[in-house]
Design a protein around this motif. Structure first.
Motif: not given
Length: 147
Positions: A21-23, A127-131
């Motif tokens: 959601t942040l990305g 985390s980076v993958a989620g963004v």
């Protein structure tokens, strides 16, 4: 195969969704590249802080609150952050959700018996993958890549 069973998959899925959601939000705002760079650095700092041993955090908190001046500055900063929390409540809730999911990942990795370094690497990767997945999903949907 044993390590695959120990990984908290539900927590990591929640972590990907929250960072996704942040990305998505950053892609929607069409943020420049340096905002993305600051985000990734902040993400690594957050995960590093959460996965650090508590004795290390206690050592740094003594430095932060070592004198009356430093304590006063920390109190004024805390009051300012409280004001910002009330003024931008929606952003505060999004940030709180991200921090809470990272804390949940830390607790699950600790209870599963992972070392701090392993928890840091896996949490950072997810985390980076989620963004990245959030940004990709926004781009794919708005550009109608699949339609």
């Amino acid at each position: 195969m044993l390590i695959v069973k120990r990984i908290p998959w539900i927590t990591l899925g929640l972590l990907i969704l929250t960072y996704g959601t942040l990305g998505w939000s950053l892609s929607e705002a069409q943020s420049p590249w340096f905002v993305w760079l600051v985000l990734v650095m902040s993400l690594l700092l957050l995960v590093g802080t959460l996965t650090a041993p508590y004795s290390t955090l206690a050592k740094y908190s003594v430095v932060l609150l070592g004198s009356n001046t430093k304590t006063f500055v920390a109190a004024v900063l805390g009051a300012f952050l409280f004001f910002m929390m009330l003024a931008w409540f929606r952003i505060f809730l999004d940030t709180l959700l991200i921090v809470a999911s990272a804390i949940l990942a830390r607790i699950d990795f600790q209870s599963a018996g992972f070392r701090e370094g392993q928890a840091f690497v896996v949490t950072c990767v997810f985390s980076v993958a989620g963004v990245g997945l959030g940004a990709f999903a926004y781009t794919a949907i708005t550009q109608k890549v699949w339609f």
